[in-house]
Motif scaffolding. Structure first.
Motif, PDB file in Angstrom:
ATOM      1  N   LEU A 211      -0.493  -4.588   4.582  1.00 24.36           N
ATOM      2  CA  LEU A 211      -1.718  -4.339   3.819  1.00 24.36           C
ATOM      3  C   LEU A 211      -2.773  -5.414   4.088  1.00 24.36           C
ATOM      4  O   LEU A 211      -3.967  -5.123   4.118  1.00 24.36           O
ATOM      5  CB  LEU A 211      -1.400  -4.274   2.319  1.00 24.36           C
ATOM      6  CG  LEU A 211      -0.714  -2.987   1.824  1.00 24.36           C
ATOM      7  CD1 LEU A 211      -0.410  -3.092   0.344  1.00 24.36           C
ATOM      8  CD2 LEU A 211      -1.597  -1.772   2.111  1.00 24.36           C
TER       9      LEU A 211
ATOM     10  N   ALA B 205      -4.367  -4.601   7.301  1.00 19.85           N
ATOM     11  CA  ALA B 205      -5.282  -3.471   7.123  1.00 19.85           C
ATOM     12  C   ALA B 205      -6.607  -3.922   6.547  1.00 19.85           C
ATOM     13  O   ALA B 205      -7.684  -3.477   6.979  1.00 19.85           O
ATOM     14  CB  ALA B 205      -4.634  -2.423   6.212  1.00 19.85           C
TER      15      ALA B 205
ATOM     16  N   GLU C  27     -10.263  -3.525   8.376  1.00 12.23           N
ATOM     17  CA  GLU C  27     -11.411  -2.879   7.740  1.00 12.23           C
ATOM     18  C   GLU C  27     -12.598  -3.824   7.659  1.00 12.23           C
ATOM     19  O   GLU C  27     -13.760  -3.402   7.771  1.00 12.23           O
ATOM     20  CB  GLU C  27     -11.015  -2.393   6.346  1.00 12.23           C
ATOM     21  CG  GLU C  27     -10.069  -1.199   6.385  1.00 12.23           C
ATOM     22  CD  GLU C  27      -9.656  -0.737   4.997  1.00 12.23           C
ATOM     23  OE1 GLU C  27      -9.722  -1.561   4.064  1.00 12.23           O
ATOM     24  OE2 GLU C  27      -9.264   0.443   4.860  1.00 12.23           O
TER      25      GLU C  27
ATOM     26  N   ASP D  94     -10.590   4.918   9.652  1.00  8.94           N
ATOM     27  CA  ASP D  94      -9.567   5.883  10.065  1.00  8.94           C
ATOM     28  C   ASP D  94      -9.969   6.645  11.327  1.00  8.94           C
ATOM     29  O   ASP D  94      -9.122   6.954  12.185  1.00  8.94           O
ATOM     30  CB  ASP D  94      -9.295   6.872   8.927  1.00  8.94           C
ATOM     31  CG  ASP D  94      -8.592   6.217   7.738  1.00  8.94           C
ATOM     32  OD1 ASP D  94      -8.047   5.104   7.919  1.00  8.94           O
ATOM     33  OD2 ASP D  94      -8.591   6.816   6.649  1.00  8.94           O
TER      34      ASP D  94
ATOM     35  N   ALA E  88      -9.320   4.515  14.271  1.00  8.17           N
ATOM     36  CA  ALA E  88      -7.865   4.402  14.462  1.00  8.17           C
ATOM     37  C   ALA E  88      -7.301   5.642  15.152  1.00  8.17           C
ATOM     38  O   ALA E  88      -6.413   5.544  16.003  1.00  8.17           O
ATOM     39  CB  ALA E  88      -7.190   4.182  13.115  1.00  8.17           C
TER      40      ALA E  88
ATOM     41  N   SER F 220      -4.301   6.609  10.528  1.00  7.16           N
ATOM     42  CA  SER F 220      -5.117   5.850   9.587  1.00  7.16           C
ATOM     43  C   SER F 220      -5.103   4.373   9.943  1.00  7.16           C
ATOM     44  O   SER F 220      -4.314   3.929  10.799  1.00  7.16           O
ATOM     45  CB  SER F 220      -4.602   6.030   8.151  1.00  7.16           C
ATOM     46  OG  SER F 220      -3.318   5.428   8.032  1.00  7.16           O
ATOM     47  N   VAL F 221      -5.966   3.639   9.286  1.00  4.40           N
ATOM     48  CA  VAL F 221      -5.996   2.182   9.466  1.00  4.40           C
ATOM     49  C   VAL F 221      -4.666   1.574   9.051  1.00  4.40           C
ATOM     50  O   VAL F 221      -4.163   0.638   9.682  1.00  4.40           O
ATOM     51  CB  VAL F 221      -7.154   1.566   8.653  1.00  4.40           C
ATOM     52  CG1 VAL F 221      -7.083   0.045   8.698  1.00  4.40           C
ATOM     53  CG2 VAL F 221      -8.492   2.041   9.193  1.00  4.40           C
ATOM     54  N   PHE F 222      -4.058   2.102   7.992  1.00  2.06           N
ATOM     55  CA  PHE F 222      -2.815   1.534   7.492  1.00  2.06           C
ATOM     56  C   PHE F 222      -1.671   1.740   8.478  1.00  2.06           C
ATOM     57  O   PHE F 222      -0.815   0.859   8.649  1.00  2.06           O
ATOM     58  CB  PHE F 222      -2.478   2.156   6.132  1.00  2.06           C
ATOM     59  CG  PHE F 222      -3.503   1.860   5.076  1.00  2.06           C
ATOM     60  CD1 PHE F 222      -3.559   0.617   4.479  1.00  2.06           C
ATOM     61  CD2 PHE F 222      -4.431   2.820   4.706  1.00  2.06           C
ATOM     62  CE1 PHE F 222      -4.508   0.330   3.516  1.00  2.06           C
ATOM     63  CE2 PHE F 222      -5.387   2.548   3.743  1.00  2.06           C
ATOM     64  CZ  PHE F 222      -5.429   1.299   3.149  1.00  2.06           C
ATOM     65  N   SER F 223      -1.647   2.887   9.144  1.00  4.43           N
ATOM     66  CA  SER F 223      -0.630   3.114  10.170  1.00  4.43           C
ATOM     67  C   SER F 223      -0.813   2.139  11.332  1.00  4.43           C
ATOM     68  O   SER F 223       0.155   1.560  11.836  1.00  4.43           O
ATOM     69  CB  SER F 223      -0.725   4.558  10.664  1.00  4.43           C
ATOM     70  OG  SER F 223       0.140   4.769  11.756  1.00  4.43           O
TER      71      SER F 223
ATOM     72  N   ALA G  93      -2.242  -0.750  11.108  1.00  2.29           N
ATOM     73  CA  ALA G  93      -1.940  -2.091  10.604  1.00  2.29           C
ATOM     74  C   ALA G  93      -0.453  -2.381  10.652  1.00  2.29           C
ATOM     75  O   ALA G  93      -0.029  -3.516  10.939  1.00  2.29           O
ATOM     76  CB  ALA G  93      -2.469  -2.248   9.179  1.00  2.29           C
ATOM     77  N   GLU G  94       0.380  -1.362  10.396  1.00  3.14           N
ATOM     78  CA  GLU G  94       1.829  -1.566  10.464  1.00  3.14           C
ATOM     79  C   GLU G  94       2.270  -1.913  11.886  1.00  3.14           C
ATOM     80  O   GLU G  94       3.103  -2.795  12.102  1.00  3.14           O
ATOM     81  CB  GLU G  94       2.549  -0.313   9.968  1.00  3.14           C
ATOM     82  CG  GLU G  94       2.406  -0.092   8.466  1.00  3.14           C
ATOM     83  CD  GLU G  94       3.098   1.170   8.017  1.00  3.14           C
ATOM     84  OE1 GLU G  94       3.565   1.947   8.892  1.00  3.14           O
ATOM     85  OE2 GLU G  94       3.189   1.391   6.784  1.00  3.14           O
TER      86      GLU G  94
END
Length: 466
Positions: free
Chosen positions: A28, A31, A35, A41, A44, A52-55, A57-58
């Motif tokens: 997080l 992420a 951002e 997104d 990404a 997404s940005v979170f995917s 980021a992982e």
């Protein structure tokens, strides 16, 4: 279909974040950094084949962990703790105490001490508000405006104290010299704060040294003429502090600096954030000064017992900055937020215990003085212990204030005020001073415990320490 991002693609993605990205302890945080770089997104999906940005980021977080920490010696941040300079702040603020015997000889203790209590409180609030606003303006690049705020704060404090001392003198038929002494005191208070704001501790110590020497000479000789000379030297030294402070606020900004918006607009934009700070400063000044004010005339043993806190304020400031450095370093050494929370709580406990220990040692000084004069009492010992507890609370208040958590600070301080002085109304008539001092110590302990809980819970939010 877009190919998944390669290791080189991820390196190019995280490079603009610098070494700060290695302090992330969960995806997080990565992420949030992505951002902040403007990645959304849509980017990404189109450039990195992630939903997404979170995917993304992982994936970036896993890549960062596989690379390990930054090279040794690369701290990624500037240390905020300056041991010698910051520890000396309390002692530097206390330098005018050398002039108190001469000032008392001029106007009398019965006038000087109440006047100094009121003016110290007013200077505390005004100086704190001006300094906080100046820091905020500098953080936004408005350096010239910050200097103007500091100069304005000095002027407002001097005018406010002149009116306050004039009212006290007029209503109580006091000596007019009291007005001048109160103005000297608050002028030094604000000017020294400005010098420390610009990290000129050496200037302050050097400028005030003649006043300290003159004050010691008066104590040794005790002649009234020497007292007037001592105050004259002190006045000259304070004027020199003012001159140095004003020079810093004026010359830190070259003529080629970019134009800044009018100060009234900048102040108006920051007033909402400033009001909680003013409220907290006011509550703090009332809490501490009201506990001492009632004893400055007839129970000097109680009034001077808390002097160790004044001398030790620099230690509290240093330990607060050291805690921030230690937590930021700890983020680099842990993998999960729970690990950081455990480490942070240990660092917090260590900081509190160190502050309490040092303040306890410094409190021995005024108690030893009272013992030498055969004036040591149970009440003075209790007052010294209460100030040690207050100091521990102020250490935590520094940490919470640096995180911008001012509203909880106000609530905690108000709770302490509900115990003392409001709780004093419940004491039976004619209750001994010891009962009042113990009530103040209980209020200080409540303040400390509330802040300790707030800080301990706040360690779960890792983002504010990155």
């Amino acid at each position: 279909m877009t190919q998944p991002p390669s290791s080189r693609d991820i390196d190019a993605l995280i490079d603009p974040m610098g070494t700060g990205v290695f302090r992330a302890v969960e995806p997080l945080q990565v992420a949030a950094m992505l951002e902040s770089q403007g990645l959304n997104d849509k980017v990404a999906r189109e450039l990195y084949d992630h939903t997404s940005v979170f995917s993304l980021a992982e994936t970036a977080y896993s890549h960062i962990r596989s690379k390990g920490a930054p090279p040794p010696g690369s701290t990624g941040f500037l240390k905020r703790a300056r041991p010698v300079a910051q520890i000396l702040h309390g002692l530097l603020y206390a330098l005018p105490a050398a002039l108190l015997p001469a000032a008392s000889g001029l106007v009398g203790t019965q006038w000087l001490m109440p006047g100094l209590v009121f003016t110290t409180g007013l200077g505390w609030v005004i100086g704190g508000a001006a300094t906080h606003l100046a820091y905020s303006l500098i953080g936004h690049g408005h350096v010239r405006s910050a200097g103007r705020v500091l100069r304005t704060g000095m002027l407002v404090a001097v005018l406010g104290v002149a009116m306050l001392a004039g009212v006290i003198t007029g209503l109580r038929d006091g000596p007019v010299e009291l007005i001048a002494l109160c103005i000297m005191q608050v002028t030094f208070q604000i000017a020294s704060g400005i010098l420390l704001f610009y990290r000129r501790e050496g200037w302050l110590g050097l400028i005030m040294m003649p006043a300290v020497v003159a004050g010691v000479a008066y104590i040794v000789i005790g002649d009234s003429d020497i007292g007037l000379l001592t105050l004259g030297v002190g006045f000259a030294c304070i004027l020199a502090c003012v001159a140095g402070a004003l020079r810093l606020t004026l010359t830190r900004n070259p003529a080629g600096d970019a134009a800044e918006p009018p100060l009234r607009l900048l102040a108006r934009a920051n007033v909402r954030a400033l009001l909680p700070w003013v409220l907290y400063s006011t509550l703090s000044a009332v809490f501490l000064l009201q506990a001492e004010a009632r004893y400055v005339l007839d129970r000097t043993d109680i009034a001077v017992a808390g002097a160790g806190l004044v001398i030790g304020m620099g230690i509290l400031e240093y330990r607060a900055h050291a805690f921030e450095d230690e937590t930021r370093a700890a983020i680099r050494q842990v993998r999960y937020p729970s690990d950081f929370t455990r480490r942070g709580r240990w660092l917090l406990a260590k900081g509190v215990l160190i502050c309490l220990a040092w303040l306890a040692v410094l409190s021995v000084l005024p108690l030893a003085f009272l013992l030498g004069k055969n004036e040591l009492t149970h009440a003075s010992i209790a007052m010294a212990a209460a100030h040690v507890i207050v100091g521990g609370a102020y250490f935590l208040a520094f940490l919470l204030g640096n995180q911008g958590r001012v509203v909880p600070l106000c609530v905690a301080q108000a709770a302490a005020l509900a115990v003392h002085p409001l709780g004093r109304l419940l004491l039976p008539a004619g209750a001994p001073a010891l009962a009042d001092v113990l009530l103040f110590a209980a209020a200080a302990l409540l303040f400390l415990l509330i802040l300790l809980v707030l800080m301990s819970q706040g360690l779960r939010d890792v983002r504010q320490y990155s």
